[in-house]
Structures are given as structure tokens and as C-alpha cells.
Design an enzyme around this catalytic site. Structure first.
Site, short mmCIF file in Angstrom:
data_model
loop_
_atom_site.label_atom_id
_atom_site.label_comp_id
_atom_site.label_asym_id
_atom_site.label_seq_id
_atom_site.Cartn_x
_atom_site.Cartn_y
_atom_site.Cartn_z
N TYR A 66 -0.85 -44.14 -35.66
CA TYR A 66 0.26 -43.45 -35.03
C TYR A 66 0.56 -44.24 -33.86
CZ TYR A 66 -3.71 -40.81 -33.14
OH TYR A 66 -4.78 -40.40 -32.78
N ASP A 102 5.14 -45.26 -19.28
CA ASP A 102 4.18 -45.55 -20.39
C ASP A 102 5.14 -45.49 -21.44
OD1 ASP A 102 1.88 -46.34 -21.41
OD2 ASP A 102 1.62 -44.35 -22.34
N CYS A 129 19.36 -25.95 -23.02
CA CYS A 129 18.09 -25.65 -22.05
C CYS A 129 18.14 -25.31 -20.75
CB CYS A 129 17.55 -27.29 -21.85
SG CYS A 129 17.07 -28.22 -23.44
N CYS A 141 17.99 -21.53 -20.88
CA CYS A 141 16.59 -21.20 -21.69
C CYS A 141 15.70 -20.38 -20.58
CB CYS A 141 15.78 -22.36 -22.05
SG CYS A 141 14.36 -21.83 -22.93
N CYS A 143 9.40 -34.27 -22.33
CA CYS A 143 9.67 -35.63 -21.95
C CYS A 143 10.90 -36.32 -22.50
CB CYS A 143 8.34 -36.27 -22.75
SG CYS A 143 8.50 -38.29 -22.41
N CYS A 153 11.35 -28.62 -28.88
CA CYS A 153 11.82 -27.29 -28.35
C CYS A 153 11.18 -25.84 -29.21
CB CYS A 153 13.34 -27.21 -28.43
SG CYS A 153 14.03 -25.95 -27.75
#
Length: 476
Positions: A32, A295, A336, A339, A349, A368
Site C-alpha cells: 500500500y 508529504d 462540511c 457539520c 486531509c 467523512c
């Protein structure tokens, strides 16, 4: 863009730079691992950080840090491939450049398979904090964390862990949560706590995006691989581990996600970039000095420059990096923004924002549903922990409270009416969500259940020959 719009002045007062002295090169072939594909960025390269780049990184981080403590971070690929002598020289560089009163601390993330007594003596002598990658007991760890031949790595990793512990090195455990171990939260957590002896644990969800041909497409794919953790599966994983932790391990075991939640429920910054309102303060440094926005965004579009030519502080100050960071907040979908757990999540992210909201708006985070489930579940115990802290009492008191008063999620569901909103916070009726007879929570799109068998190593990228990376392997 005004400072008010960015939530404060730019550049930020501090940044975190994760350096990769061997680039994407690693002695393992974890199926992965998205970063192995980054080898294609530098075809024909030796992937070894020159001393001049290391010294530029060390000296610039020391110079840019305003406080008394400087953190230098080493990751990969596998940084121990650089050898012990490289890090001996690094320590000498740090001692040469640090100012009076400054302490320089090193953090090293490793798979642990190359550690020796010599390595551990160096790490212990210079107070390195070591992050060790371990995905649970043998059958769960070896499902994906394999060597280049496809062999399991569990024994080698555990040998490295025992060496670190024997030498008194400070160790954190990093556990990726994927489709396999995500189905076994208690087995995974209890192994890390009881067998590995972990006192600090990070749980990192694996979300591996694929294109229409089933090939890795890190920032553009709209489907996910069968290795990826399911969104609701990840929520159940965190809830199950939390229920164990809050009854038995508060103050003894520190789980990064839970610590971040305590901070946000206290009205403080999470201290974890994925849960902050904006980003842009956590950057990635390649072996040759190229600095990238993050990253997870190591690609030509997010290359800021090279630290040998331009200081880190100047590269971070670029408007492009400021805009990259504020986009996390400014591009949140309305779903969002409205929320009730946005304060704890902030859309997580940006790399995972590739599904649509219930009303069809793009940019919703793939995870989510899981985060809504988790943050909704922990609201009451988090409020109690914060009350304890504000009353100058020990947060460990929550364990007796949770043991005495806590209901399991199954108890809460049973008490809810079939037509009431589901306690998980999904917005669906209980009978259609977690109630009796409800369909099983869906996993990754189009994925079949993954058997707990040895995985296959991720194939080496072939960009040096002008070819795209091959299709992602499957497990089983």
C-alpha cells in the site's frame, strides 16, 4: 490575500519539515506504500542525500526555529539505508550549528528491519525518537508489510523493536489501518499495547486512489483500491479502540487521534495537521534538497524549490504555499461547513477529498462517514475529560466513570427508536443504518472482502524507461 484571510500572518512562526534522505527507496515493498512510486520523479538517481543537503537542512531548521527546541525529522523510503555513519555526521552538524540554550532533537521513522546494536547505541546516546511501523500481530502485519520477494516482515520488525526497547530508545508505533487489520480493531490495539508494549500509537488510514484502469493515481483517482480501509470501517475501528482505551488505558497509552480530540474539545489546536483548519506548515524534503508543499503532495506542481539555492523560510513564505494551506479551509463543501463536528475534523486531509456530498457537491472527504461516527461517539466522554482537566483533576478518572456509566454503542442503538436518527450521526434512520436488519456498511467501491493472506510487494516503478507504473497488485 490578507493576513486576516489566512487566519494569521504568513509565513507561519514554525514549520515541520520531513526529510527523506533516501527519497522513495526502501528495502521493503509494502503493497500500500504510495511513496515508493515517487522514485519516478528522479529517474536514474542514486537516492542518497549528500552531506551538503543534510547540512543545509539542519542549519536552516536550527536558524529558523525561534524556540529553544529544534526537531529534525528523518523518514523515507527507509532512512536507515543511509547507514549509521551518515547520522553520526548529522549529529555533529547539529552540535556545530545549534545556538547556546538550544536543544536539537531527532525523530526517525523506520520499518525497523535493519536495526542493529550499533544503530540503537547511536539512537539512545543522542535521544532519537524512533517511530516504528507495525500493523498488528503477524497475520495482520504481514498482509501488506512485505519485503521485495513478498515475504512477511513481522519477525524482523519485532526484532528491531526489542532491540530499541533493550537499549532504552524512545519508541512510538505507527500503524496503518487498511482493509485487513481495519476489521480487527481490538486484536490490533491489544497486540500493540500488550505484546509490543506501545505507549504512543498513531493510526494512519490507508486511502489509495486508483484511476479508471485500476492503477495508482494518488491525487486524481476517484476509486480506491481493495487495500484501502472503508470509510465506515475506519470509524468503527476508532470507536472500538476508543471504548477499550477510555475504560482501561487513559494516562498509560497515548493514541494520537484521541490526544488531538482532547485538544480540540478543550478549544485548542489539534496539534495534528489533518485536523487543523488550514495546512501548509508540514513540508517534505527530498534527498536532493527539493522542498515540497506536503508529504502527500510530492509532485512537480507542488515543488517549492531547492534548499541549497534558497532558504527554507523563503520557500515557505511563497504565496503558492500560503494558498496551498488556506485552500484546505476555503474549499470545504457546504455540507462540511454546516457539520456539527467540523471543529474536530475540518475536512481532514485534502488528499482524501474526492467524493461528493449528499447534495452532489464535490470535495467531500472519503473518510467523512467514519469521522462523523467517531467524533459523534466520543463527544460525551471528551466533555467529561475536559471537565476533569479544568477542575485540576486527573483525566484517568474517566476510566471509572466510563466503566460505571458507559453504554456500548450496541446498547445505544437498541435504545434508539427505529425511525429516530441513528446514534452514529449519519443522518439516516436507525433502522436503515445501524439498526437490526440494516445492510452491512459498504467498503471501498467495487472491492471484495480481502482475505488475511500474505500480500504481494508493490511493483517497482518503471518511469526511468519512459513507462508509467504498472497496475497496483492485489492481495489474496
Amino acid at each position: 490575500m490578507s493576513p486576516e484571510h489566512t487566519g494569521g500572518a504568513w509565513p507561519p512562526p514554525s514549520v515541520h519539515v520531513m526529510s527523506k534522505p533516501t527519497g522513495a527507496i526502501c528495502n521493503l515493498g509494502c503493497s500500500y506504500c504510495y511513496f515508493l512510486d515517487k522514485e519516478a520523479l528522479y529517474p536514474g538517481d542514486r537516492f542518497r542525500m549528500p552531506d551538503e543537503v543534510a547540512e543545509a537542512y539542519v542549519s536552516q531548521m536550527i536558524e529558523a526555529t525561534r524556540g529553544p527546541e529544534v526537531t529534525i525529522t528523518w523518514q523515507g523510503g527507509e532512512p536507515t539505508l543511509m547507514g549509521v555513519d551518515f547520522f553520526r555526521r548529522v549529529v555533529e552538524m547539529e552540535e556545530h550549528h545549534r545556538r547556546d540554550g538550544q536543544t536539537v532533537r531527532n525523530a526517525l521513522q523506520t520499518n525497523g528491519t535493519l536495526l542493529t546494536d550499533e544503530w540503537c547505541e547511536l539512537l539512545a546516546a543522542h535521544d532519537f525518537l524512533v517511530g516504528l511501523s507495525l500493523d498488528g500481530p503477524r497475520r495482520l502485519h504481514d498482509a501488506h508489510r512485505v519485503n521485495k520477494r513478498g515475504g512477511g516482515t513481522f519477525d524482523d520488525v519485532m526484532a528491531g523493536l526489542r532491540l530499541l526497547q533493550r537499549h532504552g530508545v524512545d519508541v512510538n508505533i505507527l500503524t496503518t489501518v487498511n482493509r485487513v487489520n481495519g476489521a480487527h480493531p481490538l486484536e490490533t490495539y491489544r497486540f500493540l499495547r500488550d505484546d509490543a508494549g506501545a505507549e504512543w500509537i498513531q493510526f494512519i488510514p490507508i486511502v489509495e486512489r486508483l484511476d479508471e484502469h485500476g492503477r495508482p493515481a494518488e491525487l486524481s483517482g476517484t476509486k480506491v483500491s481493495e487495500r484501502s480501509v472503508g470509510a465506515e470501517q475506519f470509524g468503527e475501528f476508532l470507536v472500538t479502540v476508543f471504548d477499550e482505551w477510555v475504560r482501561h488505558d487513559v494516562g498509560e497509552v497515548f493514541v494520537q487521534t484521541f490526544e488531538a480530540a482532547v485538544a480540540t474539545w478543550s478549544g485548542l489546536p489539534a496539534g495534528l495537521c489533518v485536523f487543523e483548519e488550514t495546512c501548509g506548515r508540514g513540508l517534505a524534503l527530498e534527498h536532493n534538497g527539493d522542498l515540497y508543499s506536503c508529504d502527500h503532495f510530492v509532485d512537480p506542481d507542488h515543488r517549492l524549490g531547492n534548499i541549497v539555492d534558497t532558504q527554507i523560510v523563503e520557500l515557505v513564505a511563497k504565496p503558492a504555499q500560503r494558498d496551498f494551506g488556506t485552500a484546505k479551509r476555503d474549499e470545504l463543501p457546504q455540507y462540511c461547513r454546516e457539520c456539527d463536528v467540523r471543529f474536530a475534523c475540518h475536512g481532514e486531509c485534502p488528499k482524501n477529498r474526492f467524493i461528493t456530498t449528499p447534495d452532489g457537491e464535490g470535495g467531500l472527504n472519503y473518510l467523512c462517514a467514519g469521522y462523523k461516527r467517531f467524533f459523534g461517539h466520543i463527544d460525551e466522554p471528551m466533555r467529561r475529560i475536559v471537565d476533569l482537566l479544568r477542575s485540576r483533576r486527573q483525566p484517568t478518572e474517566i476510566m471509572a466513570i466510563a466503566e460505571r456509566e458507559g453504554l456500548t454503542f450496541a446498547d445505544v442503538v437498541r435504545r434508539a427508536g427505529r425511525n429516530d436518527p441513528c446514534p452514529c450521526g449519519s443522518g439516516r434512520k436507525t433502522k436503515r443504518c445501524h439498526g437490526a436488519g440494516a445492510p452491512a456498511a459498504p467498503g471501498p467501491a467495487g472491492a471484495e472482502p480481502v482475505p488475511v493472506t500474505l500480500g504481494r510487494p508493490r511493483p517497482r516503478v518503471r518511469a526511468a524507461a519512459g513507462e508509467p507504473p504498472g497496475p497496483a497488485p492485489t492481495t489474496g
